[in-house]
Every structure is written in C-alpha cells, then in structure tokens.
Motif scaffolding. Structure first.
Motif, PDB file in Angstrom:
ATOM      1  N   ASP A 326      56.502 -48.418   9.560  1.00 40.73           N
ATOM      2  CA  ASP A 326      56.245 -46.600   9.001  1.00 40.73           C
ATOM      3  C   ASP A 326      56.256 -46.350   7.747  1.00 40.73           C
ATOM      4  OD1 ASP A 326      58.068 -46.067  12.057  1.00 40.73           O
ATOM      5  OD2 ASP A 326      60.133 -47.176  10.795  1.00 40.73           O
ATOM      6  N   LEU A 327      56.313 -47.093   6.755  1.00 41.18           N
ATOM      7  CA  LEU A 327      56.264 -47.827   5.379  1.00 41.18           C
ATOM      8  C   LEU A 327      55.572 -48.971   5.335  1.00 41.18           C
ATOM      9  CD1 LEU A 327      56.478 -46.487   3.133  1.00 41.18           C
ATOM     10  CD2 LEU A 327      58.324 -46.711   2.523  1.00 41.18           C
ATOM     11  N   GLY A 328      54.901 -48.888   4.171  1.00 44.52           N
ATOM     12  CA  GLY A 328      53.863 -50.734   4.272  1.00 44.52           C
ATOM     13  C   GLY A 328      53.626 -50.516   2.661  1.00 44.52           C
ATOM     14  N   VAL A 329      53.008 -52.047   1.928  1.00 47.30           N
ATOM     15  CA  VAL A 329      52.388 -52.053   1.510  1.00 47.30           C
ATOM     16  C   VAL A 329      51.725 -53.549   1.936  1.00 47.30           C
ATOM     17  CG1 VAL A 329      54.103 -53.340  -0.221  1.00 47.30           C
ATOM     18  CG2 VAL A 329      52.124 -52.504  -0.981  1.00 47.30           C
ATOM     19  N   ALA A 330      50.410 -53.684   1.530  1.00 43.03           N
ATOM     20  CA  ALA A 330      49.311 -54.620   1.368  1.00 43.03           C
ATOM     21  C   ALA A 330      49.279 -55.108  -0.079  1.00 43.03           C
ATOM     22  CB  ALA A 330      48.355 -54.449   2.504  1.00 43.03           C
ATOM     23  N   SER A 331      49.701 -56.409  -0.752  1.00 45.28           N
ATOM     24  CA  SER A 331      49.518 -56.476  -2.130  1.00 45.28           C
ATOM     25  C   SER A 331      48.421 -57.511  -2.394  1.00 45.28           C
ATOM     26  CB  SER A 331      50.506 -57.151  -2.178  1.00 45.28           C
ATOM     27  OG  SER A 331      51.855 -56.329  -2.526  1.00 45.28           O
ATOM     28  N   GLY A 332      47.307 -57.531  -3.265  1.00 43.04           N
ATOM     29  CA  GLY A 332      46.401 -58.274  -3.357  1.00 43.04           C
ATOM     30  C   GLY A 332      45.704 -57.587  -4.692  1.00 43.04           C
ATOM     31  N   ASN A 333      45.213 -59.100  -5.616  1.00 42.25           N
ATOM     32  CA  ASN A 333      44.453 -58.796  -6.786  1.00 42.25           C
ATOM     33  C   ASN A 333      45.093 -57.820  -7.512  1.00 42.25           C
ATOM     34  OD1 ASN A 333      42.184 -60.234  -6.099  1.00 42.25           O
ATOM     35  ND2 ASN A 333      41.740 -58.084  -4.439  1.00 42.25           N
ATOM     36  N   GLY A 334      46.383 -57.502  -7.530  1.00 38.50           N
ATOM     37  CA  GLY A 334      47.231 -57.201  -8.615  1.00 38.50           C
ATOM     38  C   GLY A 334      47.402 -55.772  -8.284  1.00 38.50           C
ATOM     39  N   LYS A 335      47.571 -55.255  -7.272  1.00 38.47           N
ATOM     40  CA  LYS A 335      47.590 -53.753  -6.697  1.00 38.47           C
ATOM     41  C   LYS A 335      47.935 -53.991  -5.127  1.00 38.47           C
ATOM     42  CE  LYS A 335      42.496 -53.032  -5.659  1.00 38.47           C
ATOM     43  NZ  LYS A 335      41.587 -52.501  -6.088  1.00 38.47           N
ATOM     44  N   GLY A 336      48.584 -52.659  -4.261  1.00 37.43           N
ATOM     45  CA  GLY A 336      48.682 -52.888  -3.444  1.00 37.43           C
ATOM     46  C   GLY A 336      48.513 -51.554  -2.787  1.00 37.43           C
ATOM     47  N   GLN A 337      47.933 -51.518  -1.038  1.00 33.64           N
ATOM     48  CA  GLN A 337      48.043 -50.679  -0.704  1.00 33.64           C
ATOM     49  C   GLN A 337      49.259 -49.827   0.088  1.00 33.64           C
ATOM     50  OE1 GLN A 337      44.655 -51.666   1.372  1.00 33.64           O
ATOM     51  NE2 GLN A 337      42.850 -50.457   1.019  1.00 33.64           N
ATOM     52  N   ILE A 338      49.394 -48.362  -0.193  1.00 33.24           N
ATOM     53  CA  ILE A 338      50.153 -48.295   0.346  1.00 33.24           C
ATOM     54  C   ILE A 338      50.426 -47.110   1.399  1.00 33.24           C
ATOM     55  CG2 ILE A 338      52.639 -46.723  -0.013  1.00 33.24           C
ATOM     56  CD1 ILE A 338      52.713 -48.625  -1.963  1.00 33.24           C
ATOM     57  N   PHE A 339      51.125 -47.910   2.663  1.00 31.44           N
ATOM     58  CA  PHE A 339      50.351 -47.168   3.919  1.00 31.44           C
ATOM     59  C   PHE A 339      51.630 -45.760   4.836  1.00 31.44           C
ATOM     60  CE2 PHE A 339      47.811 -50.818   3.661  1.00 31.44           C
ATOM     61  CZ  PHE A 339      46.748 -50.075   4.350  1.00 31.44           C
ATOM     62  N   VAL A 340      51.831 -45.161   5.276  1.00 26.93           N
ATOM     63  CA  VAL A 340      52.880 -44.027   5.807  1.00 26.93           C
ATOM     64  C   VAL A 340      51.882 -43.928   6.626  1.00 26.93           C
ATOM     65  CG1 VAL A 340      53.934 -42.464   5.449  1.00 26.93           C
ATOM     66  CG2 VAL A 340      53.711 -43.357   3.616  1.00 26.93           C
ATOM     67  N   LYS A 341      52.963 -43.776   8.031  1.00 27.18           N
ATOM     68  CA  LYS A 341      52.125 -43.737   9.460  1.00 27.18           C
ATOM     69  C   LYS A 341      50.770 -44.429  10.081  1.00 27.18           C
ATOM     70  CE  LYS A 341      54.966 -39.382   8.855  1.00 27.18           C
ATOM     71  NZ  LYS A 341      54.775 -37.658   8.901  1.00 27.18           N
ATOM     72  N   GLY A 342      50.837 -44.833   9.578  1.00 28.88           N
ATOM     73  CA  GLY A 342      49.551 -46.499   9.551  1.00 28.88           C
ATOM     74  C   GLY A 342      48.457 -45.847   9.240  1.00 28.88           C
ATOM     75  N   GLU A 343      48.647 -44.866   7.810  1.00 28.90           N
ATOM     76  CA  GLU A 343      47.453 -44.100   7.068  1.00 28.90           C
ATOM     77  C   GLU A 343      47.718 -45.023   5.648  1.00 28.90           C
ATOM     78  OE1 GLU A 343      44.814 -43.547   8.500  1.00 28.90           O
ATOM     79  OE2 GLU A 343      45.282 -43.528  10.584  1.00 28.90           O
ATOM     80  N   VAL A 344      46.441 -45.456   4.527  1.00 28.36           N
ATOM     81  CA  VAL A 344      47.014 -45.570   3.485  1.00 28.36           C
ATOM     82  C   VAL A 344      46.541 -44.472   3.135  1.00 28.36           C
ATOM     83  CG1 VAL A 344      46.024 -46.319   1.486  1.00 28.36           C
ATOM     84  CG2 VAL A 344      45.087 -47.332   3.510  1.00 28.36           C
ATOM     85  N   ILE A 345      47.668 -44.295   1.588  1.00 27.17           N
ATOM     86  CA  ILE A 345      47.708 -42.523   1.572  1.00 27.17           C
ATOM     87  C   ILE A 345      47.977 -42.966   0.242  1.00 27.17           C
ATOM     88  CG2 ILE A 345      49.673 -41.747   2.469  1.00 27.17           C
ATOM     89  CD1 ILE A 345      52.051 -42.313   0.429  1.00 27.17           C
ATOM     90  N   LYS A 346      47.697 -44.091  -0.874  1.00 23.89           N
ATOM     91  CA  LYS A 346      47.153 -44.739  -1.742  1.00 23.89           C
ATOM     92  C   LYS A 346      47.050 -45.676  -2.351  1.00 23.89           C
ATOM     93  CE  LYS A 346      51.201 -42.154  -3.387  1.00 23.89           C
ATOM     94  NZ  LYS A 346      52.275 -42.095  -4.452  1.00 23.89           N
ATOM     95  N   THR A 347      46.571 -46.121  -3.437  1.00 21.84           N
ATOM     96  CA  THR A 347      46.682 -47.640  -4.594  1.00 21.84           C
ATOM     97  C   THR A 347      47.337 -47.798  -5.620  1.00 21.84           C
ATOM     98  OG1 THR A 347      44.705 -47.898  -2.564  1.00 21.84           O
ATOM     99  CG2 THR A 347      45.043 -49.899  -5.068  1.00 21.84           C
ATOM    100  N   VAL A 348      48.202 -48.254  -5.171  1.00 23.58           N
ATOM    101  CA  VAL A 348      49.421 -48.221  -7.152  1.00 23.58           C
ATOM    102  C   VAL A 348      48.937 -49.729  -7.436  1.00 23.58           C
ATOM    103  CG1 VAL A 348      50.318 -46.481  -6.324  1.00 23.58           C
ATOM    104  CG2 VAL A 348      51.123 -48.855  -6.131  1.00 23.58           C
ATOM    105  N   PRO A 349      49.199 -49.811  -9.094  1.00 28.03           N
ATOM    106  CA  PRO A 349      49.312 -51.149  -9.561  1.00 28.03           C
ATOM    107  C   PRO A 349      50.199 -51.504  -8.829  1.00 28.03           C
ATOM    108  CG  PRO A 349      48.653 -49.292 -10.874  1.00 28.03           C
ATOM    109  CD  PRO A 349      48.750 -48.891  -9.373  1.00 28.03           C
ATOM    110  N   GLU A 350      50.659 -53.310  -9.317  1.00 25.79           N
ATOM    111  CA  GLU A 350      51.503 -54.464  -8.446  1.00 25.79           C
ATOM    112  C   GLU A 350      52.388 -53.381  -9.657  1.00 25.79           C
ATOM    113  OE1 GLU A 350      52.758 -58.732  -8.641  1.00 25.79           O
ATOM    114  OE2 GLU A 350      50.088 -57.993  -8.748  1.00 25.79           O
ATOM    115  N   ALA A 351      52.386 -53.505 -11.050  1.00 25.52           N
ATOM    116  CA  ALA A 351      54.117 -53.089 -11.579  1.00 25.52           C
ATOM    117  C   ALA A 351      54.856 -51.444 -10.800  1.00 25.52           C
ATOM    118  CB  ALA A 351      53.850 -52.976 -13.092  1.00 25.52           C
ATOM    119  N   GLN A 352      53.566 -51.019 -10.140  1.00 24.36           N
ATOM    120  CA  GLN A 352      54.512 -49.335  -9.591  1.00 24.36           C
ATOM    121  C   GLN A 352      54.411 -49.319  -8.180  1.00 24.36           C
ATOM    122  OE1 GLN A 352      51.748 -46.222 -10.016  1.00 24.36           O
ATOM    123  NE2 GLN A 352      51.383 -47.173 -13.028  1.00 24.36           N
ATOM    124  N   ILE A 353      54.847 -50.490  -7.062  1.00 24.33           N
ATOM    125  CA  ILE A 353      55.095 -51.293  -5.710  1.00 24.33           C
ATOM    126  C   ILE A 353      56.508 -50.464  -5.204  1.00 24.33           C
ATOM    127  CG2 ILE A 353      55.047 -52.209  -4.077  1.00 24.33           C
ATOM    128  CD1 ILE A 353      52.789 -53.835  -5.062  1.00 24.33           C
TER     129      ILE A 353
END
Length: 387
Positions: A326-353
């Motif tokens: 339902d909600l997830g993060v795929a992390s790497g290279n100092g940042k994380g892609q935030i997924f909601v309902k299967g879609e990427v909604i934003k990319t945030v710095p690692e410190a904000q994951i």
C-alpha cells in the motif's frame, strides 16, 4: 475496517475450519462458526484481586479474548466472584488437585472451568456432580490434558505421553461427561514437543467434534516458545484444526497475546492491521535497512488501519515490493522512491524517508476513516511493507 487501495485481495485461508460443536464462553463464541480466539493466563496471585484485574485489563487492551486464572487455594477461589464480575473479558478458572474448587468457580460465575483429570483427586467419581452443576449454570468445561500429568493407568498402558495416550485420556473423560448428557466441552491435549502435539490434535480432530484449544505446553522463553507455537499452530490451523489458542511463553502474558494474534493474522484468520515488509539486507543494500524498518515500525505503532508498508534497501527487489504494498520505499544512492498504491509519488533524500513514510501512512489512515464515515466499503487488505 479495510481500505481499498486497488490492490488484489489477500488469498483465502489455507483450509476451511473443521466443523465442531459451538460453545458460548462468557459471550465469546468458541467453535467453527466463530473466529479463532486468543487466550492468555494471568501471572498474578489470583487472591490479589486488584493486581489480577489490572493484568486482565492490560491483556484486554492487547487484544486478548479470554483469560485464565489459577485457583490453587481457598483464597484464590474466594477471589473469583469479584474477578469474574469486574473483568471485561471472560474469565476461565484453572483447577488442579481439588475438585471442590471446580464447584466454587461455577458458583462464582466464571465463564468456563478448565480441569486436568490427571491430577484431580478421584476426578472420575465427581464427573456427575460437576456435569450437573455446570449444566445448571451454563458453564462450559475444558478438559485440559497435559503430557506431564497423565493418569497413572494411561501412562502404564502407553509407557509415555504419546499422541495416542493424550487422546485416549481426553476422550475417556469426555465420554464420562457425555454419560451425564453434558456436551459443552472443549478439549486440549498439550505437549512440549510440537511434533507430538500436532499429531495428538490431528488424531483428536478425527475422533470427536468438540472445539479444540491449541497449546504447546512449557514452550519456553519468548524466542523458542514463539517458534514452537507458530510451527505447531500453523500446521494445525492451516488444516482448519483449532478453535482457540494460547501461546505459552516464559514471558509477560501480554507477549503471548501479541504472538497469538500475529499467528492468526499471518494465516488470514484475523484481519491484518499494520504489516511491515522489510528486506533482510545484504551487500547490495545502500541504506541501513534495520534502522529504517525499526524507525518506521516505532512511528506507526498502534495504527489500526490495515496497511502494508514496504521498506526496501536496494534496486533489485525494492521497486517491485514497494509497488506491491500500500505504501513503500525503494532506497538507494542516498535517496528513496516513495510508492503509494503502486505508483511513485515522490523521491526524497535518505534523511527524510522515515518522516515521509509516516506522513503518507497517516494520510492513508485518515482517508480510510473518511471513507468509512461516508459508508464506503473496504476492499483488499492494505498493508505497509518495509524492504
């Protein structure tokens, strides 16, 4: 309550429930027509009414359905009326050695009485009186057979506490109650060895239609006891065997409830709430997955909305797992892609994951609450996966 996030519904249970007789244990239904219930047992002296009620309140808050209290003395028996009256969940009196406490528990209004025929003096001679008293009061009886306290005659016949010995003891006692037209029984045949315990319940399930209370007795400290209980309960519940469970741990009883509920949720026998899916980490991980998962779990503690949150640490499985949650993060290279309902909604710095995941989880929970108030129906089983 569930939230429709457009994801596939969780698979059904592995097997239909074994059909049983139905019991009413203080308002909690026990049997195949009802959800599998979770039990625990107080560790306080039952004669300490306030201390016992406080522990029962804590167990109730943790999700315990039925609680058992030990009654080894006259002082404990005298405390039963107050405890049974003031407890918010059904109270079962646990009786050993003295049959007179069985009658005291029934008179006190306990929701049920557990008896261990192997160590109650002249128990078989008292079955008629117990059956009459229990029938008049509408009090179910649990026949609780333990490997460590089988009747001498059964031990002499089988040599040790085999599955066959446990079942023979339980069915013999059940037959004595049946002779007095008393059938409001549930049965347990506990053993410390999960393999022996599972086989005993399988044999018992083939030979009667009474509801079964599952337990691995003396399972051990938290880690060992959790593994033993999950292994044994999973083997039986996945076949539809078992109507109420107690995880026996050398740990505070609230931990027994948490483990028991988690086992049922894992088998889809209880609605799942917050589920954190996180990867075990490896040399590919580009973030501290352990720390990330712990912080997300702590930040979402107590959430009642069923969310699967995925916390993933690299690009191999991360995006796929995050999309499936339902909600997830795929992390790497100092940042994380935030997924909601299967879609990427934003990319945030690692410190904000962590902060971002918690904010999005709260937003999903709020949306779910508004949907429920609006009369929307839930679909699927939203979860939060951390990987």
């Amino acid at each position: 309550m569930t939230v429709d996030l457009g994801l596939p519904e969780a698979p059904a249970v592995l097997a239909p429930r074994r059909r049983t007789r139905q019991l009413d244990v203080g308002g909690v239904g026990v049997g195949s027509d009802h959800p599998v219930s979770v039990q625990s047992m107080t560790t306080t002296l039952t004669s300490d009414v306030n201390g016992t009620l406080q522990q029962i309140a804590e167990l109730t808050a943790a999700g315990c359905d039925i609680v058992r209290v030990a009654v080894p003395s006259a002082d404990d028996a005298a405390a039963l009326p107050a405890i049974a009256t003031k407890s918010n969940i059904p109270v079962v009196a646990d009786i050993h050695f003295q049959p007179k406490y069985v009658f005291a528990a029934i008179d006190a209004g306990c929701a049920a009485v557990r008896v261990n025929p192997g160590n109650i003096k002249k128990f078989d001679d008292k079955v008629g009186e117990i059956a009459a008293a229990a029938k008049d009061a509408g009090t179910p009886i649990r026949i609780g057979v333990n490997a460590g306290s089988l009747e001498p005659s059964i031990m002499a016949k089988h040599g040790k506490a085999t599955p066959e010995a446990l079942v023979e003891s339980a069915l013999w006692e059940a037959s004595l109650f049946a002779e007095h037209d008393f059938h409001d029984l549930k049965i347990s045949v506990k053993h410390h060895d999960p393999v022996t315990m599972v086989r005993a319940y399988e044999l018992l399930a083939e030979q009667c239609d009474y509801p079964l209370h599952l337990g691995v007795t003396e399972a051990g400290p938290t880690f060992q006891g959790t593994i033993k209980s999950a292994t044994a309960f999973g083997a039986l519940l996945s076949k539809g065997i078992g109507d109420t469970i107690r995880v026996s741990l050398s740990a505070p009883p609230i931990e027994e409830v948490r483990v028991g509920l988690s086992i049922l949720e894992s088998l889809n026998l209880r609605p799942r709430k917050l589920e954190i899916v996180s990867c075990p980490s490896c040399g590919r991980a580009q973030v501290d997955v352990y720390k990330l998962a712990d912080e997300v779990t702590a930040g979402l503690e107590g959430m009642e909305v069923p969310l699967r949150v995925a916390v993933m640490g690299c690009v191999v499985n991360g995006p796929g797992e995050a999309r499936d949650a339902d909600l997830g993060v795929a992390s790497g290279n100092g940042k994380g892609q935030i997924f909601v309902k299967g879609e990427v909604i934003k990319t945030v710095p690692e410190a904000q994951i962590v902060e971002t995941l918690i904010e999005e989880a709260m937003r999903l929970a709020e949306d779910a609450g508004e949907e429920e108030l609006a009369g929307g129906q839930a679909g699927g089983t939203p979860t939060v996966t951390v990987g």
